[in-house]
Design a protein around this motif. Structure first.
Motif, PDB file in Angstrom:
ATOM      1  N   PRO A   4       0.793  -1.235   0.000  1.00 46.10           N
ATOM      2  CA  PRO A   4       0.000   0.000   0.000  1.00 46.10           C
ATOM      3  C   PRO A   4       0.820   1.277   0.000  1.00 46.10           C
ATOM      4  O   PRO A   4       0.310   2.339  -0.366  1.00 46.10           O
ATOM      5  CB  PRO A   4      -0.834  -0.116   1.287  1.00 46.10           C
ATOM      6  N   GLY A   5       2.095   1.193   0.373  1.00 43.11           N
ATOM      7  CA  GLY A   5       2.920   2.386   0.379  1.00 43.11           C
ATOM      8  C   GLY A   5       3.612   2.676  -0.934  1.00 43.11           C
ATOM      9  O   GLY A   5       4.294   3.695  -1.076  1.00 43.11           O
ATOM     10  N   LYS A  43      13.693   2.579  -7.314  1.00 41.57           N
ATOM     11  CA  LYS A  43      13.227   1.207  -7.072  1.00 41.57           C
ATOM     12  C   LYS A  43      11.995   0.991  -7.935  1.00 41.57           C
ATOM     13  O   LYS A  43      10.898   1.431  -7.584  1.00 41.57           O
ATOM     14  CB  LYS A  43      12.922   1.010  -5.593  1.00 41.57           C
ATOM     15  N   ILE A  44      12.175   0.330  -9.068  1.00 44.81           N
ATOM     16  CA  ILE A  44      11.109   0.209 -10.062  1.00 44.81           C
ATOM     17  C   ILE A  44      10.738  -1.250 -10.276  1.00 44.81           C
ATOM     18  O   ILE A  44      11.597  -2.088 -10.570  1.00 44.81           O
ATOM     19  CB  ILE A  44      11.542   0.831 -11.411  1.00 44.81           C
ATOM     20  N   VAL A  45       9.445  -1.541 -10.126  1.00 48.19           N
ATOM     21  CA  VAL A  45       8.901  -2.864 -10.419  1.00 48.19           C
ATOM     22  C   VAL A  45       7.930  -2.712 -11.582  1.00 48.19           C
ATOM     23  O   VAL A  45       7.025  -1.880 -11.532  1.00 48.19           O
ATOM     24  CB  VAL A  45       8.173  -3.473  -9.206  1.00 48.19           C
ATOM     25  N   PHE A  46       8.124  -3.491 -12.616  1.00 55.92           N
ATOM     26  CA  PHE A  46       7.240  -3.469 -13.786  1.00 55.92           C
ATOM     27  C   PHE A  46       6.425  -4.760 -13.781  1.00 55.92           C
ATOM     28  O   PHE A  46       6.978  -5.857 -13.861  1.00 55.92           O
ATOM     29  CB  PHE A  46       8.058  -3.374 -15.076  1.00 55.92           C
ATOM     30  N   SER A  47       5.113  -4.637 -13.650  1.00 51.59           N
ATOM     31  CA  SER A  47       4.234  -5.799 -13.608  1.00 51.59           C
ATOM     32  C   SER A  47       3.464  -5.912 -14.920  1.00 51.59           C
ATOM     33  O   SER A  47       2.778  -4.974 -15.326  1.00 51.59           O
ATOM     34  CB  SER A  47       3.251  -5.666 -12.438  1.00 51.59           C
ATOM     35  N   ALA A  48       3.579  -7.051 -15.583  1.00 52.13           N
ATOM     36  CA  ALA A  48       2.910  -7.260 -16.871  1.00 52.13           C
ATOM     37  C   ALA A  48       2.091  -8.547 -16.834  1.00 52.13           C
ATOM     38  O   ALA A  48       2.642  -9.643 -16.797  1.00 52.13           O
ATOM     39  CB  ALA A  48       3.930  -7.319 -18.012  1.00 52.13           C
ATOM     40  N   VAL A 163      10.095  -5.849  -0.834  1.00 52.56           N
ATOM     41  CA  VAL A 163      11.505  -6.213  -0.681  1.00 52.56           C
ATOM     42  C   VAL A 163      12.405  -5.015  -0.994  1.00 52.56           C
ATOM     43  O   VAL A 163      13.342  -4.706  -0.237  1.00 52.56           O
ATOM     44  CB  VAL A 163      11.854  -7.404  -1.593  1.00 52.56           C
ATOM     45  N   LEU A 164      12.131  -4.329  -2.090  1.00 49.12           N
ATOM     46  CA  LEU A 164      12.950  -3.170  -2.461  1.00 49.12           C
ATOM     47  C   LEU A 164      12.858  -2.074  -1.405  1.00 49.12           C
ATOM     48  O   LEU A 164      13.855  -1.424  -1.071  1.00 49.12           O
ATOM     49  CB  LEU A 164      12.498  -2.617  -3.814  1.00 49.12           C
ATOM     50  N   ALA A 165      11.640  -1.859  -0.887  1.00 43.32           N
ATOM     51  CA  ALA A 165      11.444  -0.788   0.083  1.00 43.32           C
ATOM     52  C   ALA A 165      12.163  -1.059   1.389  1.00 43.32           C
ATOM     53  O   ALA A 165      12.591  -0.129   2.078  1.00 43.32           O
ATOM     54  CB  ALA A 165       9.945  -0.597   0.344  1.00 43.32           C
ATOM     55  N   GLU A 166      12.302  -2.321   1.733  1.00 38.70           N
ATOM     56  CA  GLU A 166      12.910  -2.682   3.005  1.00 38.70           C
ATOM     57  C   GLU A 166      14.420  -2.491   2.985  1.00 38.70           C
ATOM     58  O   GLU A 166      15.048  -2.382   4.042  1.00 38.70           O
ATOM     59  CB  GLU A 166      12.568  -4.130   3.357  1.00 38.70           C
ATOM     60  N   GLU A 167      15.011  -2.445   1.798  1.00 37.74           N
ATOM     61  CA  GLU A 167      16.457  -2.320   1.670  1.00 37.74           C
ATOM     62  C   GLU A 167      16.840  -0.883   1.324  1.00 37.74           C
ATOM     63  O   GLU A 167      16.318  -0.313   0.364  1.00 37.74           O
ATOM     64  CB  GLU A 167      16.972  -3.252   0.575  1.00 37.74           C
ATOM     65  N   CYS A 203       8.151  -2.444   5.941  1.00 37.71           N
ATOM     66  CA  CYS A 203       7.896  -1.415   4.944  1.00 37.71           C
ATOM     67  C   CYS A 203       6.418  -1.202   4.647  1.00 37.71           C
ATOM     68  O   CYS A 203       6.036  -0.182   4.083  1.00 37.71           O
ATOM     69  CB  CYS A 203       8.630  -1.742   3.653  1.00 37.71           C
ATOM     70  N   ALA A 204       5.547  -2.175   5.004  1.00 42.71           N
ATOM     71  CA  ALA A 204       4.133  -2.025   4.695  1.00 42.71           C
ATOM     72  C   ALA A 204       3.375  -1.341   5.824  1.00 42.71           C
ATOM     73  O   ALA A 204       2.190  -1.097   5.709  1.00 42.71           O
ATOM     74  CB  ALA A 204       3.515  -3.402   4.418  1.00 42.71           C
ATOM     75  N   ARG A 205       4.059  -1.028   6.907  1.00 39.93           N
ATOM     76  CA  ARG A 205       3.362  -0.498   8.093  1.00 39.93           C
ATOM     77  C   ARG A 205       3.367   1.002   8.112  1.00 39.93           C
ATOM     78  O   ARG A 205       4.235   1.633   7.545  1.00 39.93           O
ATOM     79  CB  ARG A 205       4.011  -1.072   9.364  1.00 39.93           C
TER      80      ARG A 205
END
Length: 205
Positions: A4-5, A43-48, A163-167, A203-205
């Motif tokens: 959500p963040g 930090k980029i995630v591409f979802s397809a 995962v990316l946000a936590e690092e 990271c989700a909190r």
């Protein structure tokens, strides 16, 4: 959602009838790679969640992943546009991309969904049957339950974002790094590791 963040950016490649040109998917992947090139720390995630495209889309997915984008793609379904009768994700595009994280769909019985592609190109599995999803065709309310690898891949994309946000150096992580984190200690479901994130993730909190 799962993350959500996260900041979402919609890059439209399909029309209202779920059809689109391969050139649009390639342009979207190249756009993500360009954003990464402009900011190496991003930090980029591409979802397809697509299938039925030409091999050039697989090449583009690998190219974006090589540029530092975490590319998550659906394994594809046994039915629908561009379906492979044998259910082999390696015969689907962009599911065949080896630098991408390719996701199969699991059902509520912790088995591979009967409609999901499988094979050596699949990296992980995630819930993909009767998933509550946003759907503009079901108004008012805008929610419907959908099934397929197109439902499973966004779950993994969200986990990748966590995962990316936590690092602190998450922008330097590769798809292989993220995959290793998502599958460490994971149970096997339907013959594939179940993508998961530690409940201790902050990271989700």
């Amino acid at each position: 959602g799962v993350a959500p963040g996260a900041t979402l950016m919609a890059v439209k490649i399909l029309d209202g009838h779920d059809t689109g040109a391969g050139a649009d998917l390639i342009a979207a992947l190249d756009y993500a790679a360009t954003l990464k090139a402009l900011d190496a720390a991003a930090k980029i995630v591409f979802s397809a969640s697509v299938q039925g495209f030409r091999p050039a889309s697989t090449t583009a997915a690998d190219r974006a992943a090589a540029a530092g984008v975490i590319v998550v793609v659906s394994a594809g379904n046994r039915e629908g546009v561009g379906a492979d009768a044998a259910g082999d994700a390696c015969a689907a595009h962009p599911a065949a991309a080896r630098r991408a994280i390719t996701v199969a769909a699991a059902d509520s019985a912790d088995a591979l969904s009967g409609d999901s592609n499988a094979g050596p190109c699949v990296d992980v599995i995630a819930p993909g049957v009767h998933v509550l999803s946003a759907d503009a065709f079901w108004l008012p309310g805008g929610l419907a339950r959908r099934s397929g690898t197109s439902m499973a891949a966004p779950v993994v994309a969200g986990l990748a974002a966590l995962v990316l946000a936590e690092e602190s150096e998450g922008g330097n992580m590769t798809g292989a790094d993220v995959l290793a984190r998502l599958t460490a200690g994971a149970p096997t479901v339907g013959g594939f590791p179940l993508a998961w994130a530690s409940p201790d993730c902050k990271c989700a909190r």
